[in-house]
Each structure stands twice: as structure tokens, then as C-alpha cells.
Design an enzyme around this catalytic site. Sequence first.
Site, PDB file in Angstrom:
ATOM      1  N   ARG A  58       1.148  -1.540   0.236  1.00 21.96           N
ATOM      2  CA  ARG A  58      -0.009   0.105   0.213  1.00 21.96           C
ATOM      3  C   ARG A  58       0.683   1.317   0.095  1.00 21.96           C
ATOM      4  O   ARG A  58       1.038   1.977  -0.341  1.00 21.96           O
ATOM      5  CB  ARG A  58      -0.778   0.261   1.068  1.00 21.96           C
ATOM      6  N   ASP A 184      -7.117  19.472 -13.891  1.00 22.50           N
ATOM      7  CA  ASP A 184      -7.297  18.399 -14.784  1.00 22.50           C
ATOM      8  C   ASP A 184      -7.325  18.114 -15.860  1.00 22.50           C
ATOM      9  O   ASP A 184      -7.830  18.164 -16.894  1.00 22.50           O
ATOM     10  CB  ASP A 184      -9.725  17.305 -14.532  1.00 22.50           C
ATOM     11  N   LYS A 209      -8.149   6.973 -19.147  1.00 20.52           N
ATOM     12  CA  LYS A 209      -8.517   7.348 -20.763  1.00 20.52           C
ATOM     13  C   LYS A 209      -7.453   7.574 -21.319  1.00 20.52           C
ATOM     14  O   LYS A 209      -6.914   6.834 -21.756  1.00 20.52           O
ATOM     15  CB  LYS A 209      -9.130   9.136 -20.434  1.00 20.52           C
TER      16      LYS A 209
END
Length: 389
Positions: A58, A184, A209
Site C-alpha cells: 500500500r 484535471d 482515458k
Amino acid sequence: MSSQEQEHLNGAGFETRAIHAGYDPDPTTGAVNPPIYATSTYKQDGVGGLRGGYEYSRSANPTRTALEGALAAVEGGTHGFAFASGLAAEDTLIRSLMKPGDHLVIPDDAYGGTFRLVDKVVAVWGVEHSPAAVHDVAAVAEAVRPGQTRVVWAETPTNPLLNVADIAGLAEIAHAVGALLVVDNTFASPYLQQPLELGADVVVHSTTKYVGGHSDVVGGALVVKDAELAERIAFHQNAMGAVAGPFDAFLTHRGLKTLAVRMERHCDNAERIADFLTSHPAVGEVIYPGLETHPGHATAARQMRRFGGMVSFRVTAGREAALRVCERARVFTLGESLGGVESLVEHPGLMTHASVAGTDLEVPDDLVRLSVGLESVEDLIADLEQALG
Ligand SMILES: *Cc1c(COP(=O)(O)O)cnc(C)c1O
């Protein structure tokens, strides 16, 4: 891989960084690609004796570390962070930067999931937000609250109307009130637009994307160039735990290496299609930042290398005709998401933007959105021709 080992990349071009940053061939085997380290934990050489700083996956995993180094390098940042999804990255970022009582300015046409996160999850936790037309710098100057606004959030180009925000202008306004500018950069990709260089403090990606680029993995990223910010995000990435797993990190990193050539072709094909649509009698407005008729064209030309692979258009005959175009297309696949090698078509009003129907964010019901992929452009144009026919 520490960055000192990669001095040969100082000043290197985008493509070189995309292919080589973050990982040097494995010293024991020479493997040119980062292995998928399918491990949760690491053997310690004596208590606390970590090899290369790895303790638990993690906190850090070498496959993820390689991707994070590459992400930082392609965005011109110093630190990259990879997450399980774009929204996981956003949630971690907001909790790293904000506390209850703080205020956030969010685009009034933000990605739906971003708006839902802020409006339904973060708001409950006590952070206030104001939606603003972020492509209009004056509207943001009005929306910021000196002393309370901690973050100005921008997205450019936006979805699905492809509004373009002036990143440098927004950075000035945010910084004047002591806020940070978050951009973004999903729609442009780091190849077409470098927000950190234009004054942004944090870059966000849905790597699902263009960065991943093959519609085969969901992921998110944050990139910064400030050590103190990086430390805060690193703490929250580990404390909140929404990290990219090693398999996902590997796929995303593999996609990133070809980003530059893919984006060039996405742009070539999108330009051809925007031209085709502009002259088609069944099509009304064509929305593409590369067209001089687009209100954000000048800003886009200033801050982007090219204009991207997303094209939206309105069908003159209305909603039913727009739905018919979506359903008749054969080479364009009817589906949500964007940025992959395959072309996608969708009806934002009933699909990606159904949740904003009846609000100020509602999109025209005759609107069709294309994610222009990498197929032969003649086939894409012929497909649109028959779908519009
Ligand atoms: C898809 C998307 C997101 C959310 O990313 P996920 O990977 O789906 O969580 C955020 N911003 C933009 C602009 C997007 O297109």
C-alpha cells in the site's frame, strides 16, 4: 529507481521521458520493462532493514513506483502518485488539501463524477463549494472567497462541450487569494498540455482515458512539483489506501509509452472529422477547440500543442436523429468513456450527462460526443456519413 540514476533524461524530449523515465533496465536480468511485482510485503534484512525502501505494497510497490516516476516526468513535475481510479486520486487530493470549513471553486461543467464527489461526499464532510464558469476567468475571480477558498479546480477542455479554461489566468486568481490551482488534464493529456508549467499546482488525471489509452484499465494520477505538497499527498495516499495495484500500474505505464504517437493520430483524425462534420448538411454546430469558430480557440492555441481527439456536434433534426446517429454507427462503438484506440460515440444527454438533466448543467438533447480513435480516418468518416444518412 531513484531519479539520480536517470540523469541522462535531464532535458530529454517528451517521447524519451515517456518511454524511459521511472525505470532503468533491471540490474539482475536486464528486463527492459518493469516486472509486475505481485507482492504485498517485502523481506527485511534485520528489523527495519528495508531494501530500496519497500515495506508494504500500500505504501509502495516497485511497479507503481516506476509508473509514478514516469507520470511526474511527462507532466514536468517532481512527484507522481498513482491511484485505483481518477476519482480515488481526486478524493485523496481533496482530503490532502482541505479541511471542513474550507471552500472550493468547481467548474459548472465539471466531469459528472467530480461534481458528485464534491457535492455528495466532500460537502457532507463540511467543505463548501461554488460552481463557476471556469472558462471565464472573471467568473472565477467573483467566486473565490479570500481566506476561505483553498482550491480552484479547473478542467480543460471540458466534457462534452469542450470549453477551454485559461490555466495561467486561473493560476493568478487562485494564488492571489492563497488558493491552489488544480487542473484535471484528462482530456488534453500531458502530451498536449502542461498545466504545471502554466502555473497550476496539481495535475489530476483519469489515466483510464488517454494515458492508459487502450480501454483496458481504470486508474488515476496526481502530479506536483512542490516537495511539501508531495509529502502531504504521499501521506494521504498511504493513509487512505486507494492505490493502483501492480497489474494496473503496469498496463497504465505500458500505455503511457506510446502517448505521443497516439495523441498525434487522435488529433489528425479528429481534425479531419471536425472538417467533415462542419460541411455536412445534417449537422448544426460542430464543437472542437481546433475550429476558429470555437470560443476557446485562441486560448487553446496558446496553451495546447494541438486540439485533442474529442469532437461534439449537434444534429439539426433534433434528439431522435441524434440517437439514431449513435445507434447506427458501426466503426464507432456506442459507449461511455474516451481516450482509447477505438472510436466511441455517445449521447451525453441520456448517457454520461443524464445525472445533470434538469439542472443548469443540462446539455442539448441533439448533442453527440465522439472520442475519435486511431482507426483509418476514411473508415471513420464513411461510418459517420452512413450514420447521418
Ligand atoms: C473519467 C474522468 C474522471 C474520473 O476518472 P475515473 O478513472 O473514471 O475514476 C475524472 N475527470 C475526467 C475529465 C474524466 O474524464
